[in-house]
Design an enzyme around this catalytic site. Structure first.
Site, mmCIF file in Angstrom:
data_model
loop_
_atom_site.group_PDB
_atom_site.id
_atom_site.type_symbol
_atom_site.label_atom_id
_atom_site.label_comp_id
_atom_site.label_asym_id
_atom_site.label_seq_id
_atom_site.Cartn_x
_atom_site.Cartn_y
_atom_site.Cartn_z
ATOM 1 N N ARG A 109 6.228 5.274 1.915
ATOM 2 C CA ARG A 109 5.046 6.145 2.036
ATOM 3 C C ARG A 109 4.786 6.368 3.513
ATOM 4 O O ARG A 109 5.070 5.475 4.340
ATOM 5 C CB ARG A 109 3.829 5.464 1.378
ATOM 6 C CG ARG A 109 2.604 6.341 1.300
ATOM 7 C CD ARG A 109 1.410 5.582 0.695
ATOM 8 N NE ARG A 109 0.299 6.468 0.420
ATOM 9 C CZ ARG A 109 -0.904 6.069 0.016
ATOM 10 N NH1 ARG A 109 -1.152 4.777 -0.172
ATOM 11 N NH2 ARG A 109 -1.855 6.947 -0.212
ATOM 12 N N LYS B 185 0.809 -1.236 0.000
ATOM 13 C CA LYS B 185 0.000 0.000 0.000
ATOM 14 C C LYS B 185 0.842 1.286 0.000
ATOM 15 O O LYS B 185 0.368 2.351 0.365
ATOM 16 C CB LYS B 185 -1.009 0.051 1.163
ATOM 17 C CG LYS B 185 -1.794 -1.196 1.433
ATOM 18 C CD LYS B 185 -2.238 -1.929 0.207
ATOM 19 C CE LYS B 185 -3.310 -1.231 -0.596
ATOM 20 N NZ LYS B 185 -3.705 -2.105 -1.754
ATOM 21 N N THR C 105 3.041 0.939 -4.821
ATOM 22 C CA THR C 105 3.740 -0.022 -5.678
ATOM 23 C C THR C 105 3.276 0.042 -7.138
ATOM 24 O O THR C 105 4.089 0.155 -8.067
ATOM 25 C CB THR C 105 3.463 -1.462 -5.154
ATOM 26 O OG1 THR C 105 3.377 -1.433 -3.745
ATOM 27 C CG2 THR C 105 4.508 -2.425 -5.627
ATOM 28 N N ASN C 106 1.972 -0.052 -7.318
ATOM 29 C CA ASN C 106 1.449 -0.143 -8.685
ATOM 30 C C ASN C 106 1.642 1.151 -9.460
ATOM 31 O O ASN C 106 1.803 1.138 -10.678
ATOM 32 C CB ASN C 106 -0.026 -0.563 -8.654
ATOM 33 C CG ASN C 106 -0.153 -2.008 -8.237
ATOM 34 O OD1 ASN C 106 -0.007 -2.900 -9.059
ATOM 35 N ND2 ASN C 106 -0.357 -2.248 -6.947
ATOM 36 N N MET D 237 19.563 24.087 -22.173
ATOM 37 C CA MET D 237 20.758 24.172 -21.311
ATOM 38 C C MET D 237 21.893 24.917 -22.009
ATOM 39 O O MET D 237 22.654 25.659 -21.385
ATOM 40 C CB MET D 237 21.227 22.775 -20.905
ATOM 41 C CG MET D 237 20.621 22.304 -19.591
ATOM 42 S SD MET D 237 21.302 20.722 -19.051
ATOM 43 C CE MET D 237 22.905 21.217 -18.398
ATOM 44 N N SER E 135 -4.762 3.016 3.863
ATOM 45 C CA SER E 135 -4.935 2.346 2.579
ATOM 46 C C SER E 135 -5.087 0.838 2.792
ATOM 47 O O SER E 135 -5.967 0.193 2.193
ATOM 48 C CB SER E 135 -3.722 2.647 1.686
ATOM 49 O OG SER E 135 -3.880 2.063 0.431
ATOM 50 N N HIS F 24 7.125 -7.338 -1.859
ATOM 51 C CA HIS F 24 6.818 -6.771 -0.536
ATOM 52 C C HIS F 24 7.643 -7.470 0.553
ATOM 53 O O HIS F 24 7.436 -7.210 1.736
ATOM 54 C CB HIS F 24 5.346 -7.004 -0.186
ATOM 55 C CG HIS F 24 4.358 -6.247 -1.013
ATOM 56 N ND1 HIS F 24 4.546 -4.951 -1.418
ATOM 57 C CD2 HIS F 24 3.140 -6.607 -1.485
ATOM 58 C CE1 HIS F 24 3.481 -4.555 -2.108
ATOM 59 N NE2 HIS F 24 2.620 -5.541 -2.171
HETATM 60 S S1 PPS Z 1 -0.403 -3.049 -3.133
HETATM 61 O O1 PPS Z 1 -1.674 -3.793 -2.989
HETATM 62 O O2 PPS Z 1 0.417 -3.182 -1.937
HETATM 63 O O3 PPS Z 1 0.328 -3.435 -4.322
HETATM 64 O O4 PPS Z 1 -0.876 -1.532 -3.241
HETATM 65 P P1 PPS Z 1 0.031 -0.292 -3.681
HETATM 66 O O5 PPS Z 1 -0.006 -0.197 -5.169
HETATM 67 O O6 PPS Z 1 1.359 -0.348 -3.015
HETATM 68 O O7 PPS Z 1 -0.727 0.925 -3.018
HETATM 69 C C1 PPS Z 1 -2.058 1.256 -3.336
HETATM 70 C C2 PPS Z 1 -2.199 2.733 -3.025
HETATM 71 O O8 PPS Z 1 -1.560 3.494 -4.078
HETATM 72 C C3 PPS Z 1 -2.538 4.370 -4.656
HETATM 73 N N1 PPS Z 1 -2.251 4.612 -6.071
HETATM 74 C C4 PPS Z 1 -1.889 5.818 -6.576
HETATM 75 N N2 PPS Z 1 -1.692 6.994 -5.969
HETATM 76 C C5 PPS Z 1 -1.374 8.055 -6.774
HETATM 77 N N3 PPS Z 1 -1.260 7.979 -8.117
HETATM 78 C C6 PPS Z 1 -1.454 6.803 -8.761
HETATM 79 N N4 PPS Z 1 -1.350 6.723 -10.085
HETATM 80 C C7 PPS Z 1 -1.776 5.649 -7.975
HETATM 81 N N5 PPS Z 1 -2.047 4.342 -8.268
HETATM 82 C C8 PPS Z 1 -2.333 3.739 -7.107
HETATM 83 C C9 PPS Z 1 -3.852 3.605 -4.426
HETATM 84 O O9 PPS Z 1 -4.967 4.446 -4.609
HETATM 85 C C10 PPS Z 1 -3.656 3.155 -2.997
HETATM 86 O O10 PPS Z 1 -3.663 4.225 -2.053
HETATM 87 P P2 PPS Z 1 -4.975 4.739 -1.293
HETATM 88 O O11 PPS Z 1 -4.461 5.663 -0.240
HETATM 89 O O12 PPS Z 1 -5.666 3.528 -0.745
HETATM 90 O O13 PPS Z 1 -5.797 5.434 -2.346
#
Ligand code: PPS
Length: 270
Positions: A121, A44, A47-48, A207, A129, A99
């Site tokens: 984070r 959370k 990652t994605n 530059m 999250s 993870h």
């Molecule tokens: S996991 O299940 O551990 O792989 O989840 P992970 O991807 O690490 O975390 C999910 C949170 O990342 C947010 N998220 C984003 N935030 C900003 N920009 C983008 N593009 C984005 N994509 C995913 C997602 O909404 C989860 O955070 P929360 O706070 O729950 O919204």
């Protein structure tokens, strides 16, 4: 709670997709290649988001890959049984996600030059999250309230264990030159306008015109500005304009003698 997780060396894992046998095999036997790229996070942490960014960088901004292949196939999770089976036999450079806390990570990480990117984070946001995610998933014991989840989180009784141990463990690698630490908060601060400005102002042409960066302020007794310019051409492959065939052959030989033992994928100009 123990029947709600798969346990391995004191760390709880989701009960779908993980097995102690594979986790042990990964730790003992998975060999990283120097040309691999690894995205390392506590769940959370964004990652994605980082996977998507890296896939877009790999694709030079093209969207075909991210729009045709599921994200978990583009950068498989090493510790899942499926991801492990896929990654261990994959040839060439691999992009993967994990993870895993450092003490359960493949031992080969300590000798490898693979690029390690640790995304941090704010743990409070990670907690919130995670609370919402685990509530809708069928992978772990569902928390009944945020208060309960906060208690589990603080004690490390959540999937992948203690955020504090995970973070402290991976940050012990922070002085290594193949380790990059990023944070969700810093990524968030990179607004599209800022990125556009960054690309524009670090371009060769811009530059070259910025006298604070183009070395024209360097005194002429150090740099002879009449004979040339520090911001010369800024292109790749200009050597071909100047090397003779014989010089190119000599250089190839010396390069081979000095660098042949390294994975050639490290040299992107080939
Ligand atoms: S996991 O299940 O551990 O792989 O989840 P992970 O991807 O690490 O975390 C999910 C949170 O990342 C947010 N998220 C984003 N935030 C900003 N920009 C983008 N593009 C984005 N994509 C995913 C997602 O909404 C989860 O955070 P929360 O706070 O729950 O919204």
């Amino acid at each position: 709670m123990s029947d709600e997780y798969v346990w391995f060396e004191g760390i709880p894992f989701p009960f779908v997709g993980f097995s102690p046998e594979h986790l042990r095999d990964i730790k003992e036997n998975f060999v990283l290649k120097d040309e691999d790229v690894l995205i390392l996070t506590f769940p959370k942490s964004g990652t994605n988001w980082l996977i998507e960014i890296i896939c877009l960088i790999y694709s030079k901004g093209g969207t075909k890959w991210i729009q045709s292949v599921p994200i978990w196939e583009r950068s498989p999770w090493l510790e899942t049984s499926k991801g492990y089976k896929f990654l261990k036999d994959k040839e060439g450079p691999r992009l993967m996600t994990s993870h895993l806390p450092i003490h359960l990570f493949p031992k080969s990480v300590f000798k490898s030059k693979a690029k390690l990117i640790y995304l941090l984070r704010n743990p409070r946001d990670v907690l919130v999250s995670g609370y919402f995610f685990w509530t809708i998933s069928n992978l772990v014991k569902k928390p009944e309230s945020l208060e309960q989840y906060l208690d589990w989180f603080i004690r490390g009784n959540v999937a992948f264990g203690s955020w504090f141990d995970h973070t402290r463990g991976w940050l012990s690698m922070r002085e290594k030159e193949n380790f990059l630490m990023l944070s969700y908060e810093e990524l968030k601060r990179l607004e599209p306008d800022e990125l556009n400005s960054l690309l524009e102002h670090s371009s060769f042409q811009v530059m070259k015109e910025n006298k604070m960066s183009n070395y024209t302020l360097m005194p002429s007794h150090i740099l002879d500005h009449k004979s040339g310019s520090f911001m010369r051409k800024g292109i790749s492959g200009d050597w071909k304009t100047y090397f003779t065939v014989a010089q190119a052959e000599v250089f190839d030989k010396v390069f081979e003698e000095n660098m042949a033992d390294l994975p050639q994928e490290l040299f992107p100009w080939k």
